[in-house]
Motif scaffolding. Structure first.
Motif, mmCIF file in Angstrom:
data_model
loop_
_atom_site.group_PDB
_atom_site.id
_atom_site.type_symbol
_atom_site.label_atom_id
_atom_site.label_comp_id
_atom_site.label_asym_id
_atom_site.label_seq_id
_atom_site.Cartn_x
_atom_site.Cartn_y
_atom_site.Cartn_z
ATOM 1 N N GLY A 44 0.720 -1.239 -0.017
ATOM 2 C CA GLY A 44 0.027 0.028 -0.036
ATOM 3 C C GLY A 44 0.892 1.296 -0.046
ATOM 4 O O GLY A 44 0.182 2.492 0.050
ATOM 5 N N ASN A 45 1.991 1.178 0.062
ATOM 6 C CA ASN A 45 2.928 2.183 0.188
ATOM 7 C C ASN A 45 3.841 2.412 -1.114
ATOM 8 O O ASN A 45 4.833 3.296 -1.181
ATOM 9 C CB ASN A 45 3.928 2.030 1.267
ATOM 10 N N GLU A 46 3.556 1.750 -2.161
ATOM 11 C CA GLU A 46 4.357 1.576 -3.354
ATOM 12 C C GLU A 46 4.007 2.842 -4.190
ATOM 13 O O GLU A 46 2.793 3.613 -4.084
ATOM 14 C CB GLU A 46 3.981 0.451 -4.307
ATOM 15 N N LYS A 47 4.932 3.240 -5.096
ATOM 16 C CA LYS A 47 4.582 4.328 -5.999
ATOM 17 C C LYS A 47 3.723 4.236 -7.170
ATOM 18 O O LYS A 47 3.243 5.006 -7.647
ATOM 19 C CB LYS A 47 6.074 4.586 -6.713
ATOM 20 N N VAL A 48 3.481 2.877 -7.355
ATOM 21 C CA VAL A 48 2.603 2.437 -8.806
ATOM 22 C C VAL A 48 1.250 3.016 -8.448
ATOM 23 O O VAL A 48 0.517 2.783 -7.308
ATOM 24 C CB VAL A 48 2.516 1.205 -8.786
ATOM 25 N N ASP A 49 0.706 3.782 -9.479
ATOM 26 C CA ASP A 49 -0.560 4.436 -9.640
ATOM 27 C C ASP A 49 -1.449 3.520 -10.209
ATOM 28 O O ASP A 49 -1.648 3.269 -11.491
ATOM 29 C CB ASP A 49 -0.492 5.725 -10.437
ATOM 30 N N TRP A 50 -2.314 2.565 -9.284
ATOM 31 C CA TRP A 50 -2.962 1.440 -10.096
ATOM 32 C C TRP A 50 -4.306 2.046 -10.524
ATOM 33 O O TRP A 50 -4.678 1.510 -11.671
ATOM 34 C CB TRP A 50 -3.432 0.501 -8.782
ATOM 35 N N ASN A 51 -4.807 3.155 -10.130
ATOM 36 C CA ASN A 51 -5.974 3.495 -10.724
ATOM 37 C C ASN A 51 -5.662 4.333 -12.111
ATOM 38 O O ASN A 51 -6.615 4.228 -12.956
ATOM 39 C CB ASN A 51 -6.462 4.866 -9.889
ATOM 40 N N LYS A 52 -4.503 4.708 -12.168
ATOM 41 C CA LYS A 52 -4.052 5.488 -13.738
ATOM 42 C C LYS A 52 -3.955 3.943 -14.404
ATOM 43 O O LYS A 52 -4.563 3.962 -15.710
ATOM 44 C CB LYS A 52 -2.632 5.985 -13.379
ATOM 45 N N ILE A 53 -3.354 2.747 -14.238
ATOM 46 C CA ILE A 53 -3.148 1.621 -14.954
ATOM 47 C C ILE A 53 -4.869 1.382 -15.396
ATOM 48 O O ILE A 53 -4.857 0.840 -16.299
ATOM 49 C CB ILE A 53 -2.551 0.580 -14.102
ATOM 50 N N ILE A 54 -5.652 0.949 -14.509
ATOM 51 C CA ILE A 54 -6.923 0.819 -14.534
ATOM 52 C C ILE A 54 -7.541 1.618 -15.441
ATOM 53 O O ILE A 54 -8.294 1.117 -16.656
ATOM 54 C CB ILE A 54 -7.697 0.755 -13.182
ATOM 55 N N THR A 55 -7.774 2.876 -15.363
ATOM 56 C CA THR A 55 -8.202 3.887 -16.492
ATOM 57 C C THR A 55 -7.786 3.881 -17.566
ATOM 58 O O THR A 55 -8.582 3.609 -18.683
ATOM 59 C CB THR A 55 -8.195 5.474 -15.658
#
Length: 258
Positions: A143-154
Motif C-alpha cells: 500500500g506504500n508503493e509508488k505505482v498508480d493503480w488507478n491510472k493503470i486501470i483507467t
C-alpha cells in the motif's frame, strides 16, 4: 501466518489450480480465494487445509461486468485490489499469485515487487532493448508503493475496449518499467520460459544445452537446488491450448509431489 490471495471465476477449480494452491498450503500459507460464483466448490472443505482456505466474494473488490472476458477480469481485479489497499488507512501486505504458480519455497519477507519473464532474444519477435518484462503472476505490495493503480486501470482499460487483453497488459508493463527496482528477476518465479512449457508436463527434465529464441534454460535439478528460485509458473493457458497430456515423472508431477 502469511496469506496468498487469488481469484477463480468459475464454479470449480481445475486440477492444476488445486495442485498449485496446495503447494502454497504446504508451505504454511493461508489462502483467500475470491470468486464471483455463488456455487463455488471448495476442494478443501473436509481436509486438513480447510481452516487455512477462505472463500470470499469478488464483488467486494470489483463488481462483475458481463462485457469483460475472464482474462481481463482477473487482471483488472488484482489492480483494483491493490488500488483499494493503497487508499485504505489500514494498509496490509498483499501477496497475489495466479493459480498456475507452483511454489517450492516461501516468498521472501520483502514487499513491493512483481514477477517477470525473459524477452525473446532471437527471431521475428526478439526484443532488442529489454532482457526482461514484468508480468502479473506473483505480485506483492503493502500500500506504500509508488505505482498508480488507478491510472493503470483507467488508461489501460481505454486501450482494451473489453476485447483485447494484450493492450491492457502492455500499458501495465509500460508503467511498471518506470520502477525497475520493483521487478523481480525472471528466474525467481518464471525459471521455465514459455518456450519450454510443453516440457514441464511431458518430460522429466529439460535439456539445458538446447537454446530457443536466444535463451538458455536451467534443467529441473538446477531449479529445485537454487535457493533463489521461489516458484515455477507452469503456463496453464499454453497447456490447455496444446492439449498436452501430463506424463508420470514429468517436471510438473515431480513439483506437485515434492
Amino acid at each position: 501466518m502469511d496469506k496468498i490471495t487469488c481469484l477463480w471465476v468459475q464454479n470449480e477449480l481445475d486440477d492444476i489450480s488445486i495442485k498449485c494452491i496446495e503447494s502454497w498450503l504446504r508451505l504454511g500459507y493461508k489462502v483467500d480465494i475470491y470468486t464471483y460464483s455463488e456455487y463455488f466448490i471448495n476442494p478443501w472443505d473436509n481436509s486438513n487445509y480447510n481452516e487455512n482456505v477462505e472463500i470470499k466474494n469478488a464483488n467486494d473488490i470489483l463488481e462483475i461486468d458481463s462485457k469483460l472476458k475472464y482474462e481481463f477480469l482477473a487482471d483488472l481485479f488484482r489492480f483494483k485490489m491493490f488500488a483499494l489497499n493503497k487508499s485504505d488507512a489500514c494498509k496490509e501486505r498483499i501477496i497475489w499469485a495466479d493459480t498456475d504458480q507452483i511454489l517450492i519455497r516461501k516468498i521472501r519477507p520483502i514487499t513491493n515487487f512483481v514477477s517477470s519473464q525473459y524477452t525473446l532474444q532471437k527471431g521475428a519477435f526478439k526484443h532488442t532493448i529489454l532482457k526482461r518484462i514484468p508480468n502479473i503472476g506473483v505480485m506483492c505490495f503493502d500500500g506504500n508503493e509508488k505505482v498508480d493503480w488507478n491510472k493503470i486501470i483507467t488508461k489501460g482499460s481505454k486501450t482494451l475496449h473489453y476485447s483485447n487483453q494484450s493492450g491492457f497488459l502492455k500499458y501495465y508493463e509500460k508503467e511498471m518499467l518506470k520502477y525497475p527496482e520493483l521487478i523481480a528477476e525472471p528466474e525467481r518465479y518464471c525459471p521455465v520460459h514459455w518456450a519450454w512449457a510443453k516440457d514441464i508436463f511431458t518430460k522429466g527434465n529439460i535439456d539445458s544445452s538446447i537454446q530457443k529464441y536466444g535463451l538458455h534454460q536451467k534443467d529441473y535439478y538446477d531449479i529445485v537446488a537454487d535457493d533463489d528460485i521461489i516458484g515455477v509458473h507452469v503456463w496453464r493457458q499454453l497447456y490447455k491450448k496444446g492439449k498436452w497430456k501430463i506424463k508420470s515423472g514429468s517436471i510438473y508431477s515431480k513439483l506437485i509431489n515434492s
